[in-house]
Write an enzyme that holds these catalytic residues in place. Structure first.
Site, mmCIF file in Angstrom:
data_model
loop_
_atom_site.group_PDB
_atom_site.id
_atom_site.type_symbol
_atom_site.label_atom_id
_atom_site.label_comp_id
_atom_site.label_asym_id
_atom_site.label_seq_id
_atom_site.Cartn_x
_atom_site.Cartn_y
_atom_site.Cartn_z
ATOM 1 N N LEU A 88 -76.728 38.299 40.113
ATOM 2 C CA LEU A 88 -76.362 38.199 41.527
ATOM 3 C C LEU A 88 -75.483 36.980 41.793
ATOM 4 C CD1 LEU A 88 -79.741 39.194 43.257
ATOM 5 C CD2 LEU A 88 -77.766 40.647 42.782
ATOM 6 N N CYS A 89 -74.538 36.738 40.886
ATOM 7 C CA CYS A 89 -73.628 35.605 41.071
ATOM 8 C C CYS A 89 -72.184 36.025 40.798
ATOM 9 C CB CYS A 89 -74.027 34.431 40.183
ATOM 10 S SG CYS A 89 -74.358 34.843 38.455
ATOM 11 N N GLY A 90 -71.863 37.249 41.191
ATOM 12 C CA GLY A 90 -70.498 37.732 41.062
ATOM 13 C C GLY A 90 -70.043 37.852 39.616
#
Length: 297
Positions: A88-90
């Site tokens: 969930l950090c691109g």
């Protein structure tokens, strides 16, 4: 057209997701502030120490044996890939993985053909990624970022340094994300070992024109300063990656929150249209029933 219950359930689902992403953005922002403070304090010290280390290496110029400055024919390469433990950090992790794969396939293609390229993953995501793709993964350091301290990073740095010193690897590269700002992370590939001496240029005085005073002795500097400097350099790379991770997660969760807001607008518009259509249908049915009763009477 979807019925009212389906649209309402989807609105509730997107609203819950938006609340989660918004909370994750705030948590990432708080962690980012602490991580940025740590790396801001570390950068000047690391840069100055690295500069001193390069000057010392140039001044000694082989007078004293330095195990970490030995240049050998490159047969075995170790790539230290720094990722995150969570997602969930691109594109934070994917960018590092692409840089590592590019190094394996282009920079070290010959060594890779002879099974001479090994991966040391720092972070759960890197360990999982390279393990599933049949790369030669060794001694992964997972869950390091749950409580990131110098002692934890030092353990990994000492393992890398000892492996190079024992000739298990002829070259070591660090691949990590450097935090430029909250929204921008730059992938860095740095040569960690062997230690590179600062090149002498026309603008810089040569070794013969520079007089260094070593206290207590040159041997002490080599045996104490160089290993400490390498550990600090390794620690700085991990701190940079940690700050980059929180910045990337904050940006990704902010975009997800905004996208959820746009989706909610569309769903609420669909809900109102569906509700109006249902009301209109009911009115038409009532009017039709009334007319039928009137015609019967």
């Amino acid at each position: 057209m979807a019925n009212l219950k389906e649209v309402k359930n989807r609105i509730q689902s997107v609203t819950s997701t938006q609340q989660i992403t918004s909370a994750m953005k705030m948590v990432a922002a708080a962690k980012l502030k602490r991580a940025q403070d740590r790396i801001t304090q570390m950068r000047p010290y690391s840069q100055k120490l690295t500069g001193i280390l390069q000057n010392v290496s140039s001044a000694l110029d082989g007078e004293i044996e330095n195990a970490f400055g030995v240049t050998r024919e490159v047969e075995n390469v170790l790539l230290v890939v720094v990722s995150s433990d969570r997602g969930l950090c691109g594109a934070f992790n994917n960018n590092v993985f692409k840089a590592a794969i590019s190094a394996v396939e282009k920079k070290y293609s010959y060594e890779n053909k002879h099974d001479g390229v090994h991966i040391l993953p720092i972070g759960k995501k890197a360990f999982e990624y390279f393990s599933k793709r049949n790369y030669q993964v060794i001694k992964g350091y997972q869950d390091m970022f749950q409580d990131l301290t110098f002692d934890k990073v030092r353990e990994a740095a000492e393992y890398v340094m000892e492996s190079f010193e024992s000739s298990a690897y002829d070259k070591v590269d660090l691949i990590y994300n450097e935090s430029k700002n909250v929204a921008t992370q730059i992938v860095r590939t740095e040569e960690f070992l062997p230690l590179q001496s600062e090149s002498v240029s026309e603008e810089r005085p040569s070794k013969s024109n520079v007089d260094y005073i070593f206290e207590p002795s040159a041997e002490y500097v080599v045996n104490e300063l160089i290993p400490k400097s390498l550990k600090i350099q390794f620690y700085k790379a991990v701190l940079e990656s940690n700050a980059s991770e929180h910045g990337a997660r904050m940006t990704a969760m902010g975009q997800a929150t905004d996208n959820a807001g746009e989706l909610l607008k569309q769903l609420k518009l669909t809900y109102n249209r569906t509700r109006q259509a249902a009301i209109t249908k009911e009115i038409l049915e009532i009017v039709g029933g009334a007319e039928a009763l009137a015609s019967d009477s």
